[in-house]
Enzyme design. Structure first.
Site, PDB file in Angstrom:
ATOM      1  N   CYS A  84       0.922  -1.507  -0.029  1.00 50.90           N
ATOM      2  CA  CYS A  84      -0.160   0.037  -0.172  1.00 50.90           C
ATOM      3  C   CYS A  84       0.885   1.098   0.083  1.00 50.90           C
ATOM      4  CB  CYS A  84      -1.016   0.159   1.418  1.00 50.90           C
ATOM      5  SG  CYS A  84      -2.245   1.255   1.682  1.00 50.90           S
ATOM      6  N   CYS A  89      -2.007   1.962  -2.848  1.00 53.47           N
ATOM      7  CA  CYS A  89      -3.032   2.464  -2.955  1.00 53.47           C
ATOM      8  C   CYS A  89      -2.728   3.998  -2.001  1.00 53.47           C
ATOM      9  CB  CYS A  89      -3.637   2.383  -1.444  1.00 53.47           C
ATOM     10  SG  CYS A  89      -3.488   0.866  -0.853  1.00 53.47           S
ATOM     11  N   LYS A  92      -0.818   4.593  -5.969  1.00 49.87           N
ATOM     12  CA  LYS A  92      -1.483   5.296  -6.864  1.00 49.87           C
ATOM     13  C   LYS A  92      -2.877   6.046  -7.026  1.00 49.87           C
ATOM     14  CE  LYS A  92      -5.438   3.331  -5.915  1.00 49.87           C
ATOM     15  NZ  LYS A  92      -5.293   1.904  -5.724  1.00 49.87           N
ATOM     16  N   TYR A 227      -8.777  -3.833 -11.434  1.00 48.49           N
ATOM     17  CA  TYR A 227      -9.108  -2.212 -10.699  1.00 48.49           C
ATOM     18  C   TYR A 227      -7.541  -1.365 -10.723  1.00 48.49           C
ATOM     19  CZ  TYR A 227      -7.021  -3.941  -6.346  1.00 48.49           C
ATOM     20  OH  TYR A 227      -6.449  -4.513  -5.242  1.00 48.49           O
ATOM     21  N   GLU A 231      -7.006   1.360 -13.848  1.00 46.35           N
ATOM     22  CA  GLU A 231      -6.368   2.948 -12.597  1.00 46.35           C
ATOM     23  C   GLU A 231      -4.977   3.245 -13.100  1.00 46.35           C
ATOM     24  OE1 GLU A 231      -8.181   2.147  -8.324  1.00 46.35           O
ATOM     25  OE2 GLU A 231      -6.160   0.989  -8.366  1.00 46.35           O
ATOM     26  N   HIS A 495     -27.445  19.975  -0.630  1.00 48.60           N
ATOM     27  CA  HIS A 495     -27.121  19.995  -1.786  1.00 48.60           C
ATOM     28  C   HIS A 495     -26.162  21.470  -1.994  1.00 48.60           C
ATOM     29  CE1 HIS A 495     -29.486  20.828  -5.420  1.00 48.60           C
ATOM     30  NE2 HIS A 495     -29.385  21.905  -5.190  1.00 48.60           N
ATOM     31  N   GLU A 500     -25.570  13.010  -2.195  1.00 52.48           N
ATOM     32  CA  GLU A 500     -27.172  13.280  -2.089  1.00 52.48           C
ATOM     33  C   GLU A 500     -28.094  13.067  -3.176  1.00 52.48           C
ATOM     34  OE1 GLU A 500     -29.684  16.994  -2.758  1.00 52.48           O
ATOM     35  OE2 GLU A 500     -27.689  17.914  -4.368  1.00 52.48           O
TER      36      GLU A 500
END
Length: 522
Positions: A84, A89, A92, A227, A231, A495, A500
């Site tokens: 990671c 992670c 990336k 993935y 990515e 909002h 939302e």
């Protein structure tokens, strides 16, 4: 406090740590029962192993951590912290952010910013990789200091079993050290798989190499559409490097396939090329230094080839169990893939445990390994009973248009519950930020997979759009708490946000109604 400030605060540790030989010395310290050197020995210095080690020390255990990185076929190596921090992670996400910033410069013009010349906007690859690597090295350093402060013995050596309670560590200079432990945790993670084709190991790179590549990648072929592959292809294309993806079966296998198609549609519209149902045959280095790649379409049987500057392999990962000499410990609970089958993280040998990517049929995600490691330490040294819950773990794919999800995909839900017992709520939406620069909104889409019977408990939530990870994290807690569609619809949204849009869901696929929004404010 920033990592830089941590450096300043911890400068008094610099001089002691320079004598790194001292880190390799394993002192034969006895436990109260006088049997083992350590209460816990952790093989692997990644997120899961370190989390378990630190939690165990906090609970009074004596702990050693062994970690060693075998260089990639291209010679790339890195420091303490695991996949990671070093090649996963963190770099990336930083590359992804760099790509988003580049796109934002172009969009800024529509918002009134005066940019001297958009034609001159380009990435400096060397500056980017240097910045990314400097951050990684700072994390490596702070991690080592953290272990020292917590009095966790750090051994920069490759660990393997000698017997059920004894580990042999092979150090960088070839010498060996032995230690014994009452409990042993396997947290070695995995490494990229290389296909058995000519030129793969000789000329290709993987995610182990891309984040520290010494030269701009140029025109790149990405082999694999999981993935990691998507990515990498996504940020490379957005940084200005042509990207082509070979897809063996389907993109994002294991994820909801409707959402996966939204992700790849967006990537194609941004310029990424996809070759479907294709497998690599060979990679050849030309006199120019470029690479000629050949591949086969498994449906048409047609062969194709093209020339690239870089070929990046993203064809899956394998667990690093073969190097552990597990047979010496009596551990035999391995799957066909070489991963460890361990119910409750416990192998068939009672005092040998495993967490993280090395486990069979568990999410290969950093937070999963961290949480599982901490819970294991609490069970071992604090008498706790809680086990890791591997269901409903949220995740995000950091493609140009991100995809965040938690719970079951539509295909999984149909398989488990039957289509007649489900209700799928869905909608397209328009992020406010997209209007002025007139960004493409065709792939901004979300859905909720719910049981049809009232109160319609939600089984899965899926979101493709900006900041998907930030959006899906809060809803992951709601899924854990058993949220229903009634509760979701009665939640008042903030909002204007993209999050939302989940609270505005009201159209089902079954109804056949148009899921496109009519207005943003009513």
């Amino acid at each position: 406090m920033t990592i830089l400030n941590n450096f300043r605060r911890l400068t008094n540790f610099v001089k002691p740590l320079r004598g790194t030989e001292s880190l390799f010395v394993i002192t034969a310290r006895s436990l109260a029962n006088g049997t083992y050197d350590y209460d816990l020995a952790v093989i692997g210095g990644g997120s899961g192993g370190l989390a378990c080690a630190k939690e165990a020390v906090n609970l009074g255990a004596k702990v050693a951590v062994l970690d060693y990185v075998t260089p990639s076929p291209q010679g790339t190596k890195w420091g303490l912290g695991g996949t990671c921090v070093n090649v996963g992670c963190i770099p990336k996400k930083l590359m992804h952010q760099a790509a988003l910033l580049g796109e934002s410069i172009h969009e800024a013009v529509a918002y009134g910013w005066e940019v001297p010349s958009l034609n001159d906007v380009k990435i400096n690859w060397s500056a980017l990789t240097e910045s990314v690597q400097n951050h990684i090295k700072s994390v490596n350093w702070v991690t080592r200091v953290d272990l020292r402060e917590k009095k966790i013995e750090y051994i920069n050596g490759l660990g393997e079993f000698k017997d059920p309670h004894t580990i042999i560590a092979t150090l960088k200079n070839g010498s060996k050290k032995e230690l014994t432990a009452k409990n042993i945790l396997i947290a070695v993670g995995g490494r990229p798989h290389y296909p058995d084709i000519p030129g793969a190991r000789e000329y290709c790179i993987s995610s182990d190499d891309i984040f520290s590549l010494s030269h701009p990648p140029g025109k790149t072929l990405v082999v694999g559409a999981g993935y990691i592959g998507l990515e990498c292809a996504g940020f490379l294309n957005s940084l200005g490097y042509s990207a082509t993806v070979l897809v063996r079966s389907v993109p994002l296998r294991g994820f909801d396939q409707q959402m996966a198609s939204m992700v790849t549609n967006e990537m194609e519209e941004k310029g990424v090329k996809f070759h479907h149902k294709c497998v690599p045959l060979s990679v050849e280095k030309l006199e120019s230094g470029q690479l000629k790649a050949r591949w086969l379409n498994t449906e048409t049987k047609e062969q194709s080839e093209d020339v690239f500057d870089t070929v990046l392999l993203a064809t899956g990962r394998y667990a690093l169990t073969e190097q552990l000499n597990l047979a010496a410990a009596g551990v035999n609970s391995l799957s066909e893939s070489g991963k460890i089958v361990a119910e409750g993280e416990q192998t068939n040998v009672g005092h040998v445990f495993a967490v993280g990517d090395v486990l069979e049929a568990r999410p290969e995600l950093t937070p999963v390994a961290i949480h599982a490691g901490r819970l294991l330490a609490r069970r071992l040294f604090a008498g706790a009973q809680q086990h890791m819950d591997y269901d409903n773990v949220a995740t995000t794919v950091f493609t140009p248009l991100e995809y965040g999800c938690v719970g079951l995909g539509e295909e999984q839900a149909v398989s488990r519950h039957g289509a007649d017992n489900l209700e799928i709520y869905h909608a397209f939406y328009k992020p406010t930020e997209f209007f002025i620069p007139q960004r493409n909104i065709r792939n901004c889409y979300l859905k909720a997979v719910a049981l049809r019977e009232a109160p319609q408990r939600i089984l899965g939530l899926h979101f493709v759009g900006p900041v998907a990870g930030e959006v899906i994290q809060g809803f992951a807690a709601a899924i854990k708490c058993g949220i229903t569609m009634e509760q979701l619809m009665n939640t008042v949204g903030i909002h204007p946000t993209v999050a939302e849009e989940f609270t505005r869901l009201n159209i089902t696929k079954r109804s056949g109604k148009d899921p496109n929004p009519a207005s943003c404010c009513s």
